[in-house]
Write a protein that holds these residues in place. Structure first.
Motif, mmCIF file in Angstrom:
data_model
loop_
_atom_site.group_PDB
_atom_site.id
_atom_site.type_symbol
_atom_site.label_atom_id
_atom_site.label_comp_id
_atom_site.label_asym_id
_atom_site.label_seq_id
_atom_site.Cartn_x
_atom_site.Cartn_y
_atom_site.Cartn_z
ATOM 1 N N GLU A 32 -26.569 -8.040 43.606
ATOM 2 C CA GLU A 32 -26.191 -6.690 43.224
ATOM 3 C C GLU A 32 -26.190 -6.560 41.706
ATOM 4 O O GLU A 32 -25.606 -7.377 41.003
ATOM 5 C CB GLU A 32 -24.800 -6.354 43.774
ATOM 6 N N PHE A 33 -26.834 -5.474 41.209
ATOM 7 C CA PHE A 33 -26.939 -5.283 39.767
ATOM 8 C C PHE A 33 -25.560 -5.135 39.134
ATOM 9 O O PHE A 33 -24.681 -4.455 39.651
ATOM 10 C CB PHE A 33 -27.776 -4.043 39.463
ATOM 11 N N SER A 34 -25.385 -5.810 37.994
ATOM 12 C CA SER A 34 -24.113 -5.734 37.298
ATOM 13 C C SER A 34 -24.281 -5.140 35.901
ATOM 14 O O SER A 34 -23.662 -4.137 35.568
ATOM 15 C CB SER A 34 -23.492 -7.128 37.186
ATOM 16 N N GLN A 35 -25.134 -5.763 35.054
ATOM 17 C CA GLN A 35 -25.267 -5.310 33.681
ATOM 18 C C GLN A 35 -26.536 -5.862 33.059
ATOM 19 O O GLN A 35 -27.210 -6.712 33.630
ATOM 20 C CB GLN A 35 -24.060 -5.794 32.865
ATOM 21 N N TYR A 36 -26.840 -5.341 31.854
ATOM 22 C CA TYR A 36 -27.929 -5.883 31.064
ATOM 23 C C TYR A 36 -27.348 -6.718 29.934
ATOM 24 O O TYR A 36 -26.240 -6.464 29.457
ATOM 25 C CB TYR A 36 -28.768 -4.748 30.444
ATOM 26 N N ARG A 37 -28.126 -7.703 29.495
ATOM 27 C CA ARG A 37 -27.779 -8.431 28.283
ATOM 28 C C ARG A 37 -29.067 -8.744 27.540
ATOM 29 O O ARG A 37 -30.165 -8.745 28.113
ATOM 30 C CB ARG A 37 -27.025 -9.720 28.593
ATOM 31 N N SER A 38 -28.946 -9.005 26.259
ATOM 32 C CA SER A 38 -30.123 -9.287 25.437
ATOM 33 C C SER A 38 -30.795 -10.592 25.871
ATOM 34 O O SER A 38 -30.124 -11.557 26.250
ATOM 35 C CB SER A 38 -29.728 -9.390 23.955
ATOM 36 N N TYR A 39 -32.095 -10.586 25.797
ATOM 37 C CA TYR A 39 -32.865 -11.789 26.137
ATOM 38 C C TYR A 39 -32.568 -12.911 25.142
ATOM 39 O O TYR A 39 -32.464 -12.681 23.932
ATOM 40 C CB TYR A 39 -34.361 -11.464 26.116
ATOM 41 N N ASP A 49 -36.229 -6.794 32.292
ATOM 42 C CA ASP A 49 -36.360 -5.424 32.789
ATOM 43 C C ASP A 49 -37.359 -4.684 31.898
ATOM 44 O O ASP A 49 -37.048 -4.320 30.769
ATOM 45 C CB ASP A 49 -34.999 -4.728 32.774
ATOM 46 N N TRP A 50 -38.575 -4.491 32.417
ATOM 47 C CA TRP A 50 -39.652 -3.913 31.609
ATOM 48 C C TRP A 50 -39.447 -2.418 31.360
ATOM 49 O O TRP A 50 -39.940 -1.877 30.359
ATOM 50 C CB TRP A 50 -40.995 -4.170 32.288
ATOM 51 N N TYR A 59 -35.981 -6.561 24.490
ATOM 52 C CA TYR A 59 -35.984 -7.302 25.745
ATOM 53 C C TYR A 59 -34.564 -7.434 26.284
ATOM 54 O O TYR A 59 -33.654 -7.862 25.560
ATOM 55 C CB TYR A 59 -36.583 -8.701 25.550
ATOM 56 N N TYR A 60 -34.393 -7.113 27.578
ATOM 57 C CA TYR A 60 -33.103 -7.244 28.240
ATOM 58 C C TYR A 60 -33.266 -7.995 29.559
ATOM 59 O O TYR A 60 -34.267 -7.822 30.269
ATOM 60 C CB TYR A 60 -32.488 -5.867 28.528
ATOM 61 N N ILE A 61 -32.263 -8.801 29.867
ATOM 62 C CA ILE A 61 -32.200 -9.507 31.141
ATOM 63 C C ILE A 61 -31.298 -8.729 32.086
ATOM 64 O O ILE A 61 -30.206 -8.293 31.706
ATOM 65 C CB ILE A 61 -31.648 -10.941 30.959
ATOM 66 N N ARG A 62 -31.761 -8.560 33.306
ATOM 67 C CA ARG A 62 -30.980 -7.853 34.317
ATOM 68 C C ARG A 62 -30.073 -8.866 35.019
ATOM 69 O O ARG A 62 -30.551 -9.780 35.692
ATOM 70 C CB ARG A 62 -31.926 -7.201 35.322
#
Length: 285
Positions: A32-39, A49-50, A59-62
Motif C-alpha cells: 500500500e502506497f505510503s509516501q515519496y522520498r528522494s532517490y 516514480d516517473w 527522482y523520487y522513490i515510491r
C-alpha cells in the motif's frame, strides 16, 4: 547439472518454473502506497516514480506501508563429506546449483541475498544485499566454495548469525553428516534468533540404496576410516538403520520449528523452489 555456468543454470530453471505462476506475486517495496522520498544512490530503480519525475524533474522513490522484501541467508555446509560423488557429480555441485537457483529466485523477488560457507577453517561470509552486482558476487562465491576438512567449530559462527534485526529467511544446505551433534547444535543456535529456517538435507541415490557398483569398501571422507561392504547381505539392515536416522532428523526438525526437506541428488530442484516461495509468502502474512 550438465550446465556448469551457475548464472545460466539458475535463469533457465527459474524462468521455466515461473512460467504459469501467478504474475501478481508481491514484488518490490510494499503493498500500500505510503509516501515519496528522494532517490538515494543504491536504491532499486524499479521503484522510481516517473510521473513525479515528469512533474518535478527530480527522482523520487515510491514507498509503501508494508515491506514485502526480506533478507535470505544461505548457509552451505562445506565439510569434506559434501564431496560425496553420485553419478559423476558431488553434493557440493548440487548445493551450488541449488543455491544459485534459489538465490536467483529470491533476487528476482526483490530480496537481499547473502552466503555463508561453513568450512573447517572458518565461515566465508558474503553479507546480504539486493543490488544487481551482488548477484554476480553470490555466484562467484558459490563457484569457489570447495568441500574439505571437518564441520565448522561453533567458535567460528558464534555472534555472526544473530546480528540481523530485519525479517530473515535462513536456508541451510547440508548432508547432515555429523559425529558429535555439531550440525544439530548449529540449528539450535540459529533457532534462538527466531528467523524462519528452511533446511535442505542432501542425499545421494547410492547412499539411500547402498549401491556403489562393484566396490567392496567405503572410505569416510572426513575421518579417512575404511569399512568393507557386502551390499547384498547388508542392504536391508543398512536401509532400515538409515530410515530410522532420517526419521529421527525429521522429528527433531519438526520439534525445533525448522522446515525440513530431504532432497535426492537425482531429482530436479523444482520442489526446493516451491518450498522457498512457500516460506517467503508465509513470512509476508
Amino acid at each position: 547439472m550438465a550446465v556448469k555456468d551457475l548464472s545460466l543454470f539458475a535463469r533457465t530453471v527459474v524462468d521455466g518454473f515461473m512460467t504459469g505462476i501467478n504474475k501478481s506475486l508481491n514484488k518490490g517495496a510494499g503493498l500500500e502506497f505510503s509516501q515519496y522520498r528522494s532517490y538515494q544512490p543504491g536504491d532499486d530503480l524499479r521503484w522510481l516514480d516517473w510521473k513525479m519525475y515528469g512533474r518535478s524533474d527530480r527522482y523520487y522513490i515510491r514507498e509503501s506501508e508494508v515491506e514485502t522484501s526480506i533478507s535470505v541467508r544461505f548457509i552451505v555446509d562445506a565439510s569434506h563429506s559434501m564431496a560425496h560423488n553420485d553419478s559423476g557429480y558431488t553434493k557440493m555441485d548440487y548445493a551450488r546449483h541449488l543455491c544459485a537457483t534459489l538465490g536467483y529466485l529470491a533476487h528476482r523477488q526483490g530480496d537481499a541475498i547473502g552466503l555463508y560457507g561453513l568450512t573447517e577453517k572458518g565461515v566465508h561470509v558474503l553479507a546480504a544485499r539486493r543490488d544487481p552486482q551482488h548477484l554476480q558476487r553470490f555466484y562467484y562465491q558459490l563457484e569457489n566454495l570447495e568441500p574439505g576438512g571437518k564441520f565448522t567449530e561453533p567458535g567460528y559462527y558464534k555472534n555472526i548469525f544473530g546480528a540481523s534485526t530485519t525479517r530473515e529467511l535462513t536456508v541451510i544446505v547440508t548432508d547432515f553428516y555429523e559425529r558429535a551433534g555439531e550440525i544439530s547444535a548449529l540449528l539450535k543456535e540459529l533457532g534462538a534468533y527466531r528467523h524462519e529456517l528452511l533446511l535442505f538435507h542432501l542425499v545421494g541415490r547410492n547412499e539411500l540404496e547402498l549401491d556403489y557398483g562393484n566396490y567392496t569398501s567405503l572410505r569416510d571422507l572426513e575421518t579417512g576410516q575404511t569399512i568393507s561392504i557386502h551390499a547384498p547381505e547388508m542392504r536391508a539392515a543398512y536401509q532400515e538403520r538409515l530410515r530410522e536416522r532420517l526419521e529421527m532428523i525429521r522429528h527433531q526438525m519438526l520439534e525445533q520449528g525448522v522446515f525440513y526437506r530431504l532432497l535426492r541428488m537425482d531429482v530436479p530442484v523444482d520442489q526446493a523452489l516451491r518450498d522457498l516461495l512457500q516460506q517467503r509468502q508465509k513470512m509476508m502474512r
